[in-house]
Every structure is written in C-alpha cells, then in structure tokens.
Scaffold this active site. Structure first.
Site, PDB file in Angstrom:
ATOM      1  N   LYS A  23       0.914  -1.014  -0.010  1.00  0.00           N
ATOM      2  CA  LYS A  23       0.090  -0.284  -0.073  1.00  0.00           C
ATOM      3  C   LYS A  23       1.107   0.971   0.278  1.00  0.00           C
ATOM      4  O   LYS A  23       0.416   1.831  -0.494  1.00  0.00           O
ATOM      5  CB  LYS A  23      -0.944   0.091   1.489  1.00  0.00           C
ATOM      6  CG  LYS A  23      -1.654   1.488   1.712  1.00  0.00           C
ATOM      7  CD  LYS A  23      -2.291   1.777   2.745  1.00  0.00           C
ATOM      8  CE  LYS A  23      -1.665   1.747   3.895  1.00  0.00           C
ATOM      9  NZ  LYS A  23      -1.305   2.963   4.573  1.00  0.00           N
ATOM     10  N   ASN A  24       1.760   1.545   0.535  1.00  0.00           N
ATOM     11  CA  ASN A  24       2.461   2.656   1.479  1.00  0.00           C
ATOM     12  C   ASN A  24       3.473   2.680   0.138  1.00  0.00           C
ATOM     13  O   ASN A  24       4.123   4.170  -0.095  1.00  0.00           O
ATOM     14  CB  ASN A  24       3.383   2.682   1.775  1.00  0.00           C
ATOM     15  CG  ASN A  24       2.520   2.859   3.225  1.00  0.00           C
ATOM     16  OD1 ASN A  24       0.989   3.217   3.233  1.00  0.00           O
ATOM     17  ND2 ASN A  24       2.505   2.817   4.394  1.00  0.00           N
ATOM     18  N   CYS A 119      -3.707  12.641  12.798  1.00  0.00           N
ATOM     19  CA  CYS A 119      -4.624  12.142  12.492  1.00  0.00           C
ATOM     20  C   CYS A 119      -4.540  11.680  14.048  1.00  0.00           C
ATOM     21  O   CYS A 119      -4.348  11.980  14.903  1.00  0.00           O
ATOM     22  CB  CYS A 119      -4.470  11.123  11.453  1.00  0.00           C
ATOM     23  SG  CYS A 119      -3.029   9.817  11.711  1.00  0.00           S
ATOM     24  N   ARG A 124       1.355  14.200  13.649  1.00  0.00           N
ATOM     25  CA  ARG A 124       1.773  14.608  11.843  1.00  0.00           C
ATOM     26  C   ARG A 124       1.930  15.437  10.906  1.00  0.00           C
ATOM     27  O   ARG A 124       0.969  15.963  10.164  1.00  0.00           O
ATOM     28  CB  ARG A 124       1.290  13.471  10.978  1.00  0.00           C
ATOM     29  CG  ARG A 124       0.999  12.331  11.635  1.00  0.00           C
ATOM     30  CD  ARG A 124       0.377  10.795  11.466  1.00  0.00           C
ATOM     31  NE  ARG A 124       0.648  10.394   9.802  1.00  0.00           N
ATOM     32  CZ  ARG A 124      -0.002   9.391   9.561  1.00  0.00           C
ATOM     33  NH1 ARG A 124      -0.520   9.228   9.056  1.00  0.00           N
ATOM     34  NH2 ARG A 124       1.013   8.391   8.500  1.00  0.00           N
ATOM     35  N   ASP A 127       5.980  20.315   7.314  1.00  0.00           N
ATOM     36  CA  ASP A 127       7.185  21.081   7.799  1.00  0.00           C
ATOM     37  C   ASP A 127       7.755  20.604   6.692  1.00  0.00           C
ATOM     38  O   ASP A 127       8.564  21.641   6.299  1.00  0.00           O
ATOM     39  CB  ASP A 127       7.543  21.660   9.011  1.00  0.00           C
ATOM     40  CG  ASP A 127       7.317  20.472   9.752  1.00  0.00           C
ATOM     41  OD1 ASP A 127       7.307  19.476   9.341  1.00  0.00           O
ATOM     42  OD2 ASP A 127       8.407  21.020  10.591  1.00  0.00           O
ATOM     43  N   ASP A 310       4.503   0.391  11.978  1.00  0.00           N
ATOM     44  CA  ASP A 310       3.071  -0.189  11.753  1.00  0.00           C
ATOM     45  C   ASP A 310       3.132  -1.827  12.284  1.00  0.00           C
ATOM     46  O   ASP A 310       2.353  -2.033  12.184  1.00  0.00           O
ATOM     47  CB  ASP A 310       2.988  -0.101  10.636  1.00  0.00           C
ATOM     48  CG  ASP A 310       3.729   1.383   9.510  1.00  0.00           C
ATOM     49  OD1 ASP A 310       3.259   2.415  10.651  1.00  0.00           O
ATOM     50  OD2 ASP A 310       3.611   1.835   8.759  1.00  0.00           O
ATOM     51  N   ARG A 402      -8.114   0.114   4.619  1.00  0.00           N
ATOM     52  CA  ARG A 402      -7.023   1.090   3.926  1.00  0.00           C
ATOM     53  C   ARG A 402      -6.361   0.366   3.327  1.00  0.00           C
ATOM     54  O   ARG A 402      -5.387   0.498   2.933  1.00  0.00           O
ATOM     55  CB  ARG A 402      -7.149   2.380   4.891  1.00  0.00           C
ATOM     56  CG  ARG A 402      -8.248   2.637   5.318  1.00  0.00           C
ATOM     57  CD  ARG A 402      -7.732   4.417   6.069  1.00  0.00           C
ATOM     58  NE  ARG A 402      -6.469   4.487   5.663  1.00  0.00           N
ATOM     59  CZ  ARG A 402      -5.301   4.616   6.477  1.00  0.00           C
ATOM     60  NH1 ARG A 402      -5.810   5.514   7.416  1.00  0.00           N
ATOM     61  NH2 ARG A 402      -4.507   5.260   5.722  1.00  0.00           N
TER      62      ARG A 402
HETATM   63  N1  EPU Z   1       6.870  14.645  10.363  1.00  0.00           N
HETATM   64  C1  EPU Z   1       6.801  16.060  10.825  1.00  0.00           C
HETATM   65  N2  EPU Z   1       7.467  16.860   9.926  1.00  0.00           N
HETATM   66  C2  EPU Z   1       6.783  16.459   8.397  1.00  0.00           C
HETATM   67  C3  EPU Z   1       6.806  14.942   7.994  1.00  0.00           C
HETATM   68  C4  EPU Z   1       6.938  14.188   8.682  1.00  0.00           C
HETATM   69  O1  EPU Z   1       7.642  16.850  12.251  1.00  0.00           O
HETATM   70  O2  EPU Z   1       7.238  17.554   7.518  1.00  0.00           O
HETATM   71  C5  EPU Z   1       7.213  13.550  11.509  1.00  0.00           C
HETATM   72  C6  EPU Z   1       5.572  13.079  11.770  1.00  0.00           C
HETATM   73  O3  EPU Z   1       5.183  13.492  12.886  1.00  0.00           O
HETATM   74  C7  EPU Z   1       5.847  11.524  12.563  1.00  0.00           C
HETATM   75  C8  EPU Z   1       7.361  11.279  11.602  1.00  0.00           C
HETATM   76  O4  EPU Z   1       8.168  12.538  11.596  1.00  0.00           O
HETATM   77  O5  EPU Z   1       5.935  11.463  13.943  1.00  0.00           O
HETATM   78  C9  EPU Z   1       8.185  10.324  10.834  1.00  0.00           C
HETATM   79  O6  EPU Z   1       7.188  10.162   9.412  1.00  0.00           O
HETATM   80  P1  EPU Z   1       6.913  10.628   8.259  1.00  0.00           P
HETATM   81  O7  EPU Z   1       7.407  10.901   7.256  1.00  0.00           O
HETATM   82  O8  EPU Z   1       8.102   9.562   7.946  1.00  0.00           O
HETATM   83  O9  EPU Z   1       5.771   9.304   8.102  1.00  0.00           O
HETATM   84  P2  EPU Z   1       4.552   9.372   6.601  1.00  0.00           P
HETATM   85  O10 EPU Z   1       5.555   9.267   5.459  1.00  0.00           O
HETATM   86  O11 EPU Z   1       3.729  10.321   6.835  1.00  0.00           O
HETATM   87  C10 EPU Z   1       4.354   6.442   6.254  1.00  0.00           C
HETATM   88  C11 EPU Z   1       3.533   5.549   6.859  1.00  0.00           C
HETATM   89  C12 EPU Z   1       3.536   5.308   7.588  1.00  0.00           C
HETATM   90  C13 EPU Z   1       4.500   4.882   8.372  1.00  0.00           C
HETATM   91  C14 EPU Z   1       5.561   6.003   8.818  1.00  0.00           C
HETATM   92  C15 EPU Z   1       6.616   5.535   9.425  1.00  0.00           C
HETATM   93  C16 EPU Z   1       2.610   6.171   4.006  1.00  0.00           C
HETATM   94  C17 EPU Z   1       1.326   6.335   2.926  1.00  0.00           C
HETATM   95  N3  EPU Z   1       2.302   5.939   5.444  1.00  0.00           N
HETATM   96  O12 EPU Z   1       4.266   8.527   6.984  1.00  0.00           O
HETATM   97  O13 EPU Z   1       2.161   4.324   7.001  1.00  0.00           O
HETATM   98  O14 EPU Z   1       4.011   4.834   9.862  1.00  0.00           O
HETATM   99  O15 EPU Z   1       5.795   6.426   7.046  1.00  0.00           O
HETATM  100  O16 EPU Z   1       6.879   4.607   8.868  1.00  0.00           O
HETATM  101  O17 EPU Z   1       3.363   5.370   3.415  1.00  0.00           O
HETATM  102  C18 EPU Z   1       0.155   3.030   7.855  1.00  0.00           C
HETATM  103  O18 EPU Z   1       0.515   2.327   6.829  1.00  0.00           O
HETATM  104  O19 EPU Z   1      -0.526   2.571   8.420  1.00  0.00           O
HETATM  105  C19 EPU Z   1       1.077   3.950   7.989  1.00  0.00           C
HETATM  106  C20 EPU Z   1       0.606   5.240   8.728  1.00  0.00           C
END
Ligand code: EPU
Length: 440
Positions: A23-24, A119, A124, A127, A310, A402
């Site tokens: 999915k991701n 969420c 999340r 920035d 996850d 999802r």
């Molecule tokens: N963060 C920031 N600022 C940003 C971006 C991230 O502070 O601009 C923080 C987030 O708040 C979080 C941490 O950095 O605390 C990690 O977030 P990341 O950006 O790595 O996560 P994501 O891209 O939003 C993806 C997966 C998640 C998975 C995470 C970590 C997708 C669609 N989602 O999320 O998957 O938990 O990476 O591996 O790829 C799921 O599948 O259930 C799921 C939540």
C-alpha cells in the site's frame, strides 16, 4: 453500513497465504505516474480504499485512470493535466494523497493541495515537505487550509531532513526530478518503499542515486526524458508481518508467499527471539511456525531498518500473552498505542506511560467487543481476536479496509474463524455456519 468482524478465537492458523502489493508504495507510484506524458501501468495493486482515494485524487486532475481489479493493475494516462488542485475531501481521508504535491510541482510548476492535518496516531506535520519545496525554489502560500506552491523554475539544492521522514523524502524526490541541476536529500528515509519509488522513477527516465541510503541524489532531467512505463509494486511488508504475527500468536504453521524477507529483518529477528521459527523456503516465501508460548522481548520503534512502527501493535498483541514482561517504546508517533484500551478489555495487563508500554504477559486473552481506531491498531485487534478465548467483535472496519485486502478471506483460508457482517443484517445463523465450517 457499519461492518464488523466476528471472530471465534483459538484456531491455529495453517496453510498458505499470498501477500499483496505494498500500500505505502503503490500510492506513491500512482502519484509519480503523472510525471510522464502518456499511459503508465502499475501491477500488483491491492484492492484497498486508499487506492480508490488516490485514483479519485488523480482523476480530479483531469488524468484518465483505470483500475482492473481482476488483473490487480491501475492504468494512469497523464497525457494532459487540466487541474492542479487536490481537495480537502480526499487529503483529509488519506494523508498519502499529499504526495501529489511534489509530482504536480514537478510537472506543472504549480499545485494547490489541501493540508492533511493530524490524525488518530499523531500530529503528523508536513513542515519538512514545505521547507524542502521552498529550498528548491517554490514560493509557498498557506491559505484556507491549502498549500499553494508555485515555481517559475526549480533548482537543485541540498536539503537536510530533521527526521528521516518517509513522506517528505518521497515528495521531495518527486519535486526535484525535473529541477535544474542536482538535489541532495540528507538524512533521507531508507524504507523499501523509497527504493521502489526511485526504481519506478528511474525506469521512467529520472536519474536518482542512493535510494535506500541516508543520502539520495536526484540529478534533474528534462520533461522529454520521461516516458510512460509498466511497473510491478513490491510486496507489502506490513501485511506480511501482520500474518506472521497471526500465525505465531495462534501457535500455527503457515507459508507466507510474495514476501521479501530482507524487508522484515528487524521484525523477524524479534519474532525469533520470542521463540517463533522462521524458515526461508524460497527467495520470496517463508514458513512461520510456533509450538510453545512466546517469550517477552523489549523493542523501540525506529525508522527503517529499525523495528517498524506499523508492526508495533501486532507485536504488542503477541507480548500480551508472552512469558514475562516486555517493554515497547514508540519513538515515531505521539499516539500510537490506540490498541491498548481495547486489549485491556480483552484482559491484557498493560501499563502505558506516554510513549512507553509495559506488557506483562497473561496466559490467554478473552474475547470482547473492540473497535479499530486506526489501520494498524485495528488489524492487531483482529490478531488478538484470533488468539483469544471466546468471541471477539471488531468494529469500525473502514480503518482496516484502508490497508488489508480481503483480510477475513485470507484468514479464513488459513483456518481462522472470522466472518464479516454488516449491522444492517445482524450476525445470523448462516454466518455462524460459514464461520464454523472454516474451523480446521
Ligand atoms: N514529521 C514531521 N514533519 C514532517 C514530516 C514528518 O514532524 O514534515 C514527523 C511525523 O509527525 C512523524 C515522523 O516525522 O512523527 C515520521 O513521519 P513520516 O513522514 O516518516 O511518516 P509518513 O510518511 O506520514 C509513512 C507511512 C506510515 C508509516 C510511516 C513511518 C505512508 C502512506 N504512510 O507515513 O504508514 O507509519 O511512514 O514508517 O507511507 C500505515 O500504513 O498505517 C502508516 C501510518
């Protein structure tokens, strides 16, 4: 229609299960498809609500799409893009749709994309995405809940991420494909899904080096260098880890197919330390088995290749009946212990203090009515229900839909006693019979 799972626990899962596409990964490949003018096709696409939402986001740009569920493929024809907007109604439902931002900025030099907001599992923020786009030369305005990014020209630069964010690494990779010169993302995320996106984009004609390490260099190419492609998504390592947990937790024995074991090294290692047996039987198939009560372990969730956040909830469910005391530290999200309150209702002995959870293993969970609060917490409660004595009802299945394709069907094929039913037509005798028949 509020669907629920009714699970009668206690069956040992046995047999074989086939894991779907990640999915991701697939959601980001779909966003990346709009970079090339023409029709790209992605294979190994699971049938998930998140895939449906991404298709709606892409359709709203004036791009033609087709989802062949039989073939498990999506076709995306981005010959023309007639809109640069991703509405809140989609982005609020699925954060991954924010990844369209980088692709649109690349292709159209302008994008208007709703801010996703927080969420259930945490704040999340986005920035790093915004700062990175600004560093590439985009002017950003945030108005009425939308990010409006505009760039006359994007120029390669050095970008350092404070945290190796998966989404920011992907968005900035997408945004810099057509920039002038080279972009270097430092402290980049190293997840397999990042490598998959880089492979996809390189096949399309992009020039990305270093994906899978903490430094990714994107050498800008011209729009005419990009061409539509056909590509197959990698297997879903989190779906695989979920089934591995369900097999180990029910003391079963099953073969998990279409899995890349190297993507699950840290998780496998913990499962083995807990007492499960994991045997590589083919390059993309493993056999998981477990005869005895598992032993407790401690772990901290970390960005890849560390223990995946996850799969934290699945591991917590296993610890809830393991021998001894296990400590989990969740280091990525502020609020990712949503399963705890429900596991307590199933008799678990868990003490949570901010991002730490102390789990004292009990002999058996007992069935209860529980609710999925988010995707992974929800899936872990299904695993708990399969392990528990008695009957468990899991509500709010839209969260689980999802990320898990035909979850109940795959579990039934392994001998799990699980049935999906809707509130409109209460759990009835026919379903009871189907559930009973599925027992080994
Ligand atoms: N963060 C920031 N600022 C940003 C971006 C991230 O502070 O601009 C923080 C987030 O708040 C979080 C941490 O950095 O605390 C990690 O977030 P990341 O950006 O790595 O996560 P994501 O891209 O939003 C993806 C997966 C998640 C998975 C995470 C970590 C997708 C669609 N989602 O999320 O998957 O938990 O990476 O591996 O790829 C799921 O599948 O259930 C799921 C939540």
């Amino acid at each position: 229609m509020a669907d629920k799972y009714k699970i009668h626990g206690g069956n040992q899962l046995k047999g074989e299960v086939l894991i779907g596409g990640a999915k991701n990964s697939v959601l980001k490949l779909m966003a990346g498809s709009i970079l090339a003018k023409g029709e790209s096709k992605i294979y190994n696409v699971p049938e998930l609500t998140d895939v449906g939402i991404m298709l709606e986001v892409i359709n709203a740009l004036g791009v033609k799409t087709h989802h062949d569920k039989q073939e498990q493929s999506v076709t995306i024809d981005a010959a023309d893009i007639t809109s640069i907007t991703a509405q809140y109604e989609y982005v609020s439902k699925m954060r991954a749709s924010f990844n369209i931002l980088g692709a649109l900025v690349s292709r159209c030099k302008e994008a208007i994309v709703a801010l996703p907001g927080g969420c259930a599992i945490g704040e999340r923020r986005v920035d790093f995405h915004i700062k990175g786009l600004e560093a590439l030369g985009a002017k950003i305005k945030i108005e009425n809940g939308y990010v409006h990014a505009k760039a006359n020209k994007l120029t390669g630069t050095d970008i350092y991420l404070d945290i190796p964010s998966v989404g920011a690494t992907e968005n900035l990779m997408l945004a810099s494909i057509l920039a002038e010169g080279s972009t270097r993302i430092q402290n980049a995320a190293q997840e397999p899904e990042i490598i998959d996106l880089a492979n996809f984009l390189n096949t399309m004609g992009a020039d990305i080096v270093g994906a899978g390490t903490s430094e990714i260099v994107i050498n800008g190419v011209k729009q005419d260098d990009l061409h539509p492609i056909e590509y197959t998504t990698i297997p879903d390592r989190i779906e695989a880890g979920t089934f591995m947990s369900a097999v180990a937790g029910t003391r079963g024995k099953a073969v998990i197919r279409n899995v890349y074991p190297a993507h699950l090294t840290f998780f496998n290692d913990k499962l083995i330390k807990m007492g499960a047996n994991i045997k590589l039987i083919e390059p993309t198939a493993i056999e998981v088995s477990c005869k005895n009560r598992l032993n407790s372990v401690n772990f901290v969730t970390q960005p890849y290749p560390g223990f995946p956040t996850d799969l934290q909830s699945m591991a917590m469910v296993l610890l809830s009946t393991a021998n001894g005391v296990g400590i989990i530290t969740e280091s990525l999200y502020e609020n990712r212990f949503m399963q705890v309150q429900h596991l307590l209702r199933m008799g678990a002995d868990i003490h949570q203090d901010r991002n730490h959870a102390i789990i004292k293993g009990i002999k058996k969970l007992t069935g209860a009515t529980v609710g999925a609060s988010d995707l992974r917490a929800g899936a872990s409660l299904v695993v708990a229900g399969l392990m528990a004595d008695g009957t468990t009802t899991v509500e709010n299945l839209h969260h689980i839909d999802r990320g898990y394709e035909k979850f109940d069907e795959k579990l039934r094929n392994l001998g799990g006693n699980i049935v999906r039913y809707s509130d409109d037509n209460n759990f009835n005798e026919e379903m009871r019979v189907r559930a009973d028949e599925s027992r080994l």
